[in-house]
Design a protein around this motif. Structure first.
Motif, PDB file in Angstrom:
ATOM      1  N   GLU A   8       0.833  -1.209   0.000  1.00  0.00           N
ATOM      2  CA  GLU A   8       0.000   0.000   0.000  1.00  0.00           C
ATOM      3  C   GLU A   8       0.870   1.264   0.000  1.00  0.00           C
ATOM      4  O   GLU A   8       0.665   2.166  -0.793  1.00  0.00           O
ATOM      5  CB  GLU A   8      -0.937   0.007   1.208  1.00  0.00           C
ATOM      6  N   GLY A  11       3.623   0.819  -3.250  1.00  0.00           N
ATOM      7  CA  GLY A  11       3.028   0.091  -4.365  1.00  0.00           C
ATOM      8  C   GLY A  11       3.754   0.233  -5.679  1.00  0.00           C
ATOM      9  O   GLY A  11       3.620  -0.610  -6.566  1.00  0.00           O
ATOM     10  N   ASN A  42      -1.996  -5.706  -4.160  1.00  0.00           N
ATOM     11  CA  ASN A  42      -2.418  -4.399  -4.625  1.00  0.00           C
ATOM     12  C   ASN A  42      -1.187  -3.503  -4.757  1.00  0.00           C
ATOM     13  O   ASN A  42      -0.845  -2.761  -3.839  1.00  0.00           O
ATOM     14  CB  ASN A  42      -3.429  -3.793  -3.643  1.00  0.00           C
ATOM     15  N   ASN A  63      -0.358  -5.117   5.641  1.00  0.00           N
ATOM     16  CA  ASN A  63      -1.705  -5.037   5.094  1.00  0.00           C
ATOM     17  C   ASN A  63      -2.395  -6.386   4.893  1.00  0.00           C
ATOM     18  O   ASN A  63      -3.620  -6.425   4.798  1.00  0.00           O
ATOM     19  CB  ASN A  63      -1.663  -4.300   3.749  1.00  0.00           C
TER      20      ASN A  63
END
Length: 86
Positions: A8, A11, A42, A63
């Protein structure tokens, strides 16, 4: 190869060091095993990706800590099936 990172917050360079290690090992003639799917992550970019797969097991304890144990177990089984000797 395995790596840890925060997909996150970082990224655009998630687990880049794992990709750099992979390149160094491969250049020395190592047989590289354990590539894994990028599905479920992600991130936008990573040096640890080759042809849509990660160069090994990538973990995100910030995360996705709840996925790490199952990912690790699956990776060990994958390595065994690919001929990695434990």
């Amino acid at each position: 190869v395995f790596g840890m990172g925060d997909q996150e917050a970082y990224g655009d360079n998630y687990c880049d060091a794992a990709g750099e290690l992979y390149d160094l090992f491969e250049a020395k003639g190592c047989k590289m095993l354990g590539l894994t799917s990028t599905d479920g992550y992600n991130h936008s970019d990573s040096k640890a990706e080759r042809d849509g797969k990660f160069v090994g097991l990538m973990m995100d304890e910030d995360n996705q800590y709840d996925l790490s144990e199952d990912r690790a177990k699956a990776w060990v089984e994958q390595l065994k099936s690919e001929g990695f000797a434990f």
